[in-house]
Write a protein that holds these residues in place. Structure first.
Motif, PDB file in Angstrom:
ATOM      1  N   ARG A  59     -16.332  53.511 -25.667  1.00 33.72           N
ATOM      2  CA  ARG A  59     -15.534  54.027 -25.201  1.00 33.72           C
ATOM      3  C   ARG A  59     -14.845  55.400 -25.838  1.00 33.72           C
ATOM      4  O   ARG A  59     -14.834  56.302 -25.071  1.00 33.72           O
ATOM      5  CB  ARG A  59     -14.128  53.225 -24.724  1.00 33.72           C
ATOM      6  N   ALA A  60     -14.783  55.209 -26.933  1.00 31.60           N
ATOM      7  CA  ALA A  60     -14.351  56.466 -27.868  1.00 31.60           C
ATOM      8  C   ALA A  60     -15.548  57.461 -27.730  1.00 31.60           C
ATOM      9  O   ALA A  60     -15.093  58.579 -27.561  1.00 31.60           O
ATOM     10  CB  ALA A  60     -14.173  56.092 -29.248  1.00 31.60           C
ATOM     11  N   MET A  61     -16.516  56.991 -27.836  1.00 29.31           N
ATOM     12  CA  MET A  61     -17.876  57.943 -27.943  1.00 29.31           C
ATOM     13  C   MET A  61     -18.147  58.489 -26.236  1.00 29.31           C
ATOM     14  O   MET A  61     -18.296  59.568 -26.251  1.00 29.31           O
ATOM     15  CB  MET A  61     -19.154  57.399 -28.217  1.00 29.31           C
ATOM     16  N   GLN A  62     -17.678  57.679 -25.376  1.00 30.77           N
ATOM     17  CA  GLN A  62     -17.803  58.206 -24.104  1.00 30.77           C
ATOM     18  C   GLN A  62     -16.609  59.431 -23.747  1.00 30.77           C
ATOM     19  O   GLN A  62     -16.896  60.170 -22.996  1.00 30.77           O
ATOM     20  CB  GLN A  62     -17.455  56.995 -22.787  1.00 30.77           C
ATOM     21  N   GLU A  63     -15.516  59.123 -24.195  1.00 30.92           N
ATOM     22  CA  GLU A  63     -14.516  60.340 -24.172  1.00 30.92           C
ATOM     23  C   GLU A  63     -14.759  61.464 -24.973  1.00 30.92           C
ATOM     24  O   GLU A  63     -14.337  62.308 -24.560  1.00 30.92           O
ATOM     25  CB  GLU A  63     -13.227  59.540 -24.871  1.00 30.92           C
ATOM     26  N   ALA A  77     -13.679  51.760 -36.360  1.00 34.02           N
ATOM     27  CA  ALA A  77     -13.469  53.381 -36.382  1.00 34.02           C
ATOM     28  C   ALA A  77     -15.123  53.945 -35.901  1.00 34.02           C
ATOM     29  O   ALA A  77     -15.526  55.023 -36.626  1.00 34.02           O
ATOM     30  CB  ALA A  77     -13.076  54.094 -37.682  1.00 34.02           C
ATOM     31  N   LEU A  78     -15.366  53.632 -34.965  1.00 38.69           N
ATOM     32  CA  LEU A  78     -16.757  53.645 -34.477  1.00 38.69           C
ATOM     33  C   LEU A  78     -16.388  55.235 -33.426  1.00 38.69           C
ATOM     34  O   LEU A  78     -16.985  55.244 -32.379  1.00 38.69           O
ATOM     35  CB  LEU A  78     -17.353  52.668 -33.653  1.00 38.69           C
ATOM     36  N   THR A  79     -16.193  56.167 -34.107  1.00 37.08           N
ATOM     37  CA  THR A  79     -15.750  57.433 -33.495  1.00 37.08           C
ATOM     38  C   THR A  79     -16.739  58.477 -33.432  1.00 37.08           C
ATOM     39  O   THR A  79     -16.581  59.633 -33.193  1.00 37.08           O
ATOM     40  CB  THR A  79     -14.402  57.829 -33.576  1.00 37.08           C
TER      41      THR A  79
END
Length: 205
Positions: free
Chosen positions: A142-146, A81-83
């Motif tokens: 990628r979650a952080m990029q989004e 959950a690296l969000t």
């Protein structure tokens, strides 16, 4: 070939793997015998070979897979959950704490070194561990990029590979010296590099 197992049989097999893992962590893979494992798990010789027809080598491979799974489990729920940046820092603490508790003994590394290169799946255990670990870090990037917290121009998979390589290097040094300094530096600078990646400003902002 391992026998097809009922739910009860699968639970018994897992109990043997769990007990063998604990015994090997205490004694070491070289020193641990099948008799030690049988005594710890209250398993008869015929029962042990029923679940592990290949004997100690097959059991060691099963324990290696168990230890590989433990590496990732010990990082949860943060790794999955690296969000947010807080999640990344919490994951960093979980990784450091895991290896602090493990110390200089690496059960997985010891097990792999004891397995013959010809053992089916022996080398695959480490490859699968690293692939799964890297994939989860990549998903986090990628979650952080989004969320526009990390530049979309950053190659997420390559950045994850570099971060994982740094972690593994830090762990290797920990094994040799007992010091966590390099592991902590690899994590801190790896996350700092992600944080510093410039995010483009949308037109008209």
């Amino acid at each position: 070939m391992a026998p097809r197992l009922t739910a009860k049989g699968a639970a018994t097999r897992q109990r043997i793997v769990d007990g063998a893992a604990d015994e090997i962590r205490q004694r070491g893979a070289v020193e641990t015998t099948l008799d030690d494992i049988r005594a710890r798990t209250a398993t008869s010789k015929s029962q042990l070979f029923h679940y592990f027809p290949g004997g100690k080598e097959e059991l060691l491979l099963a324990v290696a897979r168990h230890e590989a799974g433990r590496v990732l489990t010990d990082q949860q729920p943060h790794l999955g959950a690296l969000t947010s940046w807080q999640a990344w820092y919490d994951w960093r603490e979980a990784v450091v704490d895991r290896y602090r508790r493990q110390g200089q003994q690496c059960p997985l590394g010891t097990l792999i070194s004891q397995l013959s290169p010809a053992t089916p799946g022996a080398q695959a255990v480490t490859r699968e561990l690293l692939a799964s670990w890297q994939a989860q870090i990549t998903t986090g990037i990628r979650a952080m990029q989004e969320q526009r917290e990390i530049s979309p121009d950053l190659d997420a998979d390559r950045a994850a590979a570099a971060l994982l390589a740094g972690i593994q290097g830090g762990v290797s040094i920990l094994m040799s010296t007992g010091s966590l300094t390099h592991l902590e530096a690899a994590l801190d600078l790896g996350i700092q590099r992600l944080l510093a990646a410039p995010v483009p400003v949308p037109p008209g902002s």
